[in-house]
Scaffold this motif. Sequence first.
Motif, PDB file in Angstrom:
ATOM      1  N   ARG A 109       0.808  -1.206   0.000  1.00  0.00           N
ATOM      2  CA  ARG A 109       0.000   0.000   0.000  1.00  0.00           C
ATOM      3  C   ARG A 109       0.850   1.269   0.000  1.00  0.00           C
ATOM      4  O   ARG A 109       0.517   2.257  -0.641  1.00  0.00           O
ATOM      5  CB  ARG A 109      -0.934  -0.016   1.221  1.00  0.00           C
ATOM      6  N   ASP A 110       1.974   1.240   0.710  1.00  0.00           N
ATOM      7  CA  ASP A 110       2.843   2.410   0.754  1.00  0.00           C
ATOM      8  C   ASP A 110       3.387   2.753  -0.629  1.00  0.00           C
ATOM      9  O   ASP A 110       3.581   3.921  -0.958  1.00  0.00           O
ATOM     10  CB  ASP A 110       4.020   2.177   1.712  1.00  0.00           C
ATOM     11  N   LEU A 111       3.632   1.740  -1.449  1.00  0.00           N
ATOM     12  CA  LEU A 111       4.142   1.962  -2.798  1.00  0.00           C
ATOM     13  C   LEU A 111       3.105   2.684  -3.653  1.00  0.00           C
ATOM     14  O   LEU A 111       3.437   3.588  -4.421  1.00  0.00           O
ATOM     15  CB  LEU A 111       4.531   0.625  -3.430  1.00  0.00           C
ATOM     16  N   GLU A 112       1.844   2.304  -3.505  1.00  0.00           N
ATOM     17  CA  GLU A 112       0.773   2.999  -4.233  1.00  0.00           C
ATOM     18  C   GLU A 112       0.669   4.460  -3.777  1.00  0.00           C
ATOM     19  O   GLU A 112       0.441   5.359  -4.590  1.00  0.00           O
ATOM     20  CB  GLU A 112      -0.568   2.289  -4.024  1.00  0.00           C
ATOM     21  N   LYS A 113       0.864   4.674  -2.499  1.00  0.00           N
ATOM     22  CA  LYS A 113       0.846   6.044  -1.965  1.00  0.00           C
ATOM     23  C   LYS A 113       1.988   6.864  -2.556  1.00  0.00           C
ATOM     24  O   LYS A 113       1.818   8.029  -2.916  1.00  0.00           O
ATOM     25  CB  LYS A 113       0.960   5.997  -0.439  1.00  0.00           C
ATOM     26  N   ASP A 114       3.179   6.234  -2.679  1.00  0.00           N
ATOM     27  CA  ASP A 114       4.328   6.911  -3.282  1.00  0.00           C
ATOM     28  C   ASP A 114       4.049   7.269  -4.740  1.00  0.00           C
ATOM     29  O   ASP A 114       4.425   8.347  -5.215  1.00  0.00           O
ATOM     30  CB  ASP A 114       5.575   6.028  -3.191  1.00  0.00           C
ATOM     31  N   LEU A 115       3.395   6.342  -5.465  1.00  0.00           N
ATOM     32  CA  LEU A 115       3.028   6.617  -6.857  1.00  0.00           C
ATOM     33  C   LEU A 115       2.131   7.843  -6.951  1.00  0.00           C
ATOM     34  O   LEU A 115       2.337   8.721  -7.799  1.00  0.00           O
ATOM     35  CB  LEU A 115       2.304   5.409  -7.462  1.00  0.00           C
ATOM     36  N   GLU A 116       1.135   7.894  -6.086  1.00  0.00           N
ATOM     37  CA  GLU A 116       0.205   9.034  -6.120  1.00  0.00           C
ATOM     38  C   GLU A 116       0.919  10.345  -5.796  1.00  0.00           C
ATOM     39  O   GLU A 116       0.584  11.391  -6.360  1.00  0.00           O
ATOM     40  CB  GLU A 116      -0.958   8.800  -5.145  1.00  0.00           C
ATOM     41  N   GLU A 117       1.925  10.292  -4.906  1.00  0.00           N
ATOM     42  CA  GLU A 117       2.702  11.492  -4.592  1.00  0.00           C
ATOM     43  C   GLU A 117       3.437  11.996  -5.838  1.00  0.00           C
ATOM     44  O   GLU A 117       3.486  13.198  -6.096  1.00  0.00           O
ATOM     45  CB  GLU A 117       3.716  11.192  -3.480  1.00  0.00           C
ATOM     46  N   GLN A 118       3.997  11.069  -6.607  1.00  0.00           N
ATOM     47  CA  GLN A 118       4.703  11.475  -7.832  1.00  0.00           C
ATOM     48  C   GLN A 118       3.732  12.030  -8.867  1.00  0.00           C
ATOM     49  O   GLN A 118       4.054  12.992  -9.568  1.00  0.00           O
ATOM     50  CB  GLN A 118       5.491  10.298  -8.417  1.00  0.00           C
ATOM     51  N   TYR A 119       2.552  11.454  -8.934  1.00  0.00           N
ATOM     52  CA  TYR A 119       1.574  11.945  -9.906  1.00  0.00           C
ATOM     53  C   TYR A 119       1.057  13.341  -9.544  1.00  0.00           C
ATOM     54  O   TYR A 119       0.695  14.122 -10.420  1.00  0.00           O
ATOM     55  CB  TYR A 119       0.415  10.958 -10.025  1.00  0.00           C
ATOM     56  N   LYS A 120       1.050  13.655  -8.252  1.00  0.00           N
ATOM     57  CA  LYS A 120       0.684  15.023  -7.839  1.00  0.00           C
ATOM     58  C   LYS A 120       1.769  16.008  -8.263  1.00  0.00           C
ATOM     59  O   LYS A 120       1.482  17.124  -8.697  1.00  0.00           O
ATOM     60  CB  LYS A 120       0.506  15.087  -6.315  1.00  0.00           C
ATOM     61  N   LEU A 121       3.031  15.592  -8.093  1.00  0.00           N
ATOM     62  CA  LEU A 121       4.161  16.454  -8.442  1.00  0.00           C
ATOM     63  C   LEU A 121       4.333  16.538  -9.954  1.00  0.00           C
ATOM     64  O   LEU A 121       4.763  17.575 -10.486  1.00  0.00           O
ATOM     65  CB  LEU A 121       5.435  15.909  -7.786  1.00  0.00           C
ATOM     66  N   PHE A 122       3.985  15.473 -10.654  1.00  0.00           N
ATOM     67  CA  PHE A 122       4.148  15.388 -12.117  1.00  0.00           C
ATOM     68  C   PHE A 122       2.821  14.974 -12.756  1.00  0.00           C
ATOM     69  O   PHE A 122       2.657  13.815 -13.164  1.00  0.00           O
ATOM     70  CB  PHE A 122       5.208  14.349 -12.496  1.00  0.00           C
ATOM     71  N   PRO A 123       1.856  15.893 -12.863  1.00  0.00           N
ATOM     72  CA  PRO A 123       0.540  15.518 -13.417  1.00  0.00           C
ATOM     73  C   PRO A 123       0.621  14.900 -14.809  1.00  0.00           C
ATOM     74  O   PRO A 123      -0.184  14.028 -15.153  1.00  0.00           O
ATOM     75  CB  PRO A 123      -0.219  16.853 -13.441  1.00  0.00           C
ATOM     76  N   ARG A 124       1.605  15.333 -15.600  1.00  0.00           N
ATOM     77  CA  ARG A 124       1.737  14.793 -16.957  1.00  0.00           C
ATOM     78  C   ARG A 124       2.052  13.299 -16.929  1.00  0.00           C
ATOM     79  O   ARG A 124       1.620  12.546 -17.808  1.00  0.00           O
ATOM     80  CB  ARG A 124       2.824  15.554 -17.715  1.00  0.00           C
ATOM     81  N   LEU A 125       2.785  12.854 -15.935  1.00  0.00           N
ATOM     82  CA  LEU A 125       3.088  11.429 -15.822  1.00  0.00           C
ATOM     83  C   LEU A 125       1.821  10.639 -15.492  1.00  0.00           C
ATOM     84  O   LEU A 125       1.650   9.513 -15.973  1.00  0.00           O
ATOM     85  CB  LEU A 125       4.161  11.183 -14.765  1.00  0.00           C
ATOM     86  N   LYS A 126       0.956  11.207 -14.698  1.00  0.00           N
ATOM     87  CA  LYS A 126      -0.316  10.551 -14.379  1.00  0.00           C
ATOM     88  C   LYS A 126      -1.154  10.387 -15.641  1.00  0.00           C
ATOM     89  O   LYS A 126      -1.741   9.316 -15.882  1.00  0.00           O
ATOM     90  CB  LYS A 126      -1.082  11.371 -13.333  1.00  0.00           C
ATOM     91  N   GLU A 127      -1.201  11.443 -16.458  1.00  0.00           N
ATOM     92  CA  GLU A 127      -1.975  11.389 -17.697  1.00  0.00           C
ATOM     93  C   GLU A 127      -1.475  10.286 -18.626  1.00  0.00           C
ATOM     94  O   GLU A 127      -2.245   9.732 -19.414  1.00  0.00           O
ATOM     95  CB  GLU A 127      -1.880  12.731 -18.439  1.00  0.00           C
ATOM     96  N   ARG A 128      -0.178   9.984 -18.526  1.00  0.00           N
ATOM     97  CA  ARG A 128       0.443   9.079 -19.501  1.00  0.00           C
ATOM     98  C   ARG A 128       1.068   7.864 -18.825  1.00  0.00           C
ATOM     99  O   ARG A 128       2.049   7.305 -19.302  1.00  0.00           O
ATOM    100  CB  ARG A 128       1.498   9.863 -20.291  1.00  0.00           C
ATOM    101  N   GLU A 129       0.468   7.432 -17.730  1.00  0.00           N
ATOM    102  CA  GLU A 129       1.113   6.388 -16.927  1.00  0.00           C
ATOM    103  C   GLU A 129       1.237   5.052 -17.659  1.00  0.00           C
ATOM    104  O   GLU A 129       2.096   4.236 -17.316  1.00  0.00           O
ATOM    105  CB  GLU A 129       0.405   6.203 -15.589  1.00  0.00           C
ATOM    106  N   ASN A 130       0.419   4.812 -18.665  1.00  0.00           N
ATOM    107  CA  ASN A 130       0.499   3.547 -19.401  1.00  0.00           C
ATOM    108  C   ASN A 130       1.236   3.682 -20.733  1.00  0.00           C
ATOM    109  O   ASN A 130       1.247   2.747 -21.539  1.00  0.00           O
ATOM    110  CB  ASN A 130      -0.904   2.991 -19.630  1.00  0.00           C
ATOM    111  N   GLN A 131       1.852   4.834 -20.948  1.00  0.00           N
ATOM    112  CA  GLN A 131       2.616   5.054 -22.181  1.00  0.00           C
ATOM    113  C   GLN A 131       4.068   4.604 -21.977  1.00  0.00           C
ATOM    114  O   GLN A 131       4.629   4.719 -20.889  1.00  0.00           O
ATOM    115  CB  GLN A 131       2.584   6.542 -22.546  1.00  0.00           C
ATOM    116  N   PHE A 132       4.680   4.084 -23.037  1.00  0.00           N
ATOM    117  CA  PHE A 132       6.068   3.642 -22.944  1.00  0.00           C
ATOM    118  C   PHE A 132       7.005   4.845 -22.846  1.00  0.00           C
ATOM    119  O   PHE A 132       6.856   5.832 -23.574  1.00  0.00           O
ATOM    120  CB  PHE A 132       6.452   2.788 -24.150  1.00  0.00           C
TER     121      PHE A 132
END
Length: 235
Positions: A109-132
């Motif tokens: 669960r902590d790893l998922e929380k870390d992912l969400e923290e990065q997506y807040k800091l880098f919204p563009r990465l969230k938009e494209r999380e499944n892109q190579f």
Amino acid sequence: MEPMLKVTGLAVSYGHVEALRGVSVEVQKGQIVSIIGANGAGKTTLLRTISGLVRPQNGSILFEGEELPKKPSKIVAKGVVQVPEGRKCFSGLTVRDNLLVGGYLFKGRDLEKDLEEQYKLFPRLKERENQFAGTFSGGEQQMLAVARGLMSRPKILLLDEPSMGLAPLIVDQIYDLIRQIRERGITVLLVEQNAKKALGICDYAYVLENGRISLSGTGQELLRSDDVRKAYLGG
């Protein structure tokens, strides 16, 4: 106050070539410290030695008052994390999988929380999380590389040439990001050829020339230095 990172008398050679000769550097907790110098001065070797990727012939590296382990993975576990020159993203992996590689020491669960923290800091990465990652621009890959480093929960982040090859507008964004990282309580050791940017953001800086520290001072002091201006700031 005892520095967070203390490098003393570091000497590194590649065969008969001396890359670092008696280099000493200190980084206080919460600071941004810059290492500037020409290409081939030894800047990347310094970071790679701190990260355990290169073995020194002499010298010591203390982190939070203790000698760093020899093994790179154990150095990362201590909170010393490097974002390498040239981004080094895994081009055949998605954004999400690149980030999960950065968090390999952690699970659940902590790893998922870390992912969400990065997506807040880098919204563009969230938009494209499944892109190579290989389909990204240089600036996007640099942001992904920094986010991957942050997934390792660094206490100190070692950034190697984060502005290399990027357009000026993207460089500005990267430097805004470095400020945000420091505001989150992460100490930064920054290696850069872009001396003006590096000195403009840092609390303290060192000039590395031919494997030796030739000058040090606050960023503003070095920006006013005639020697630095002539050698690195175009006059």
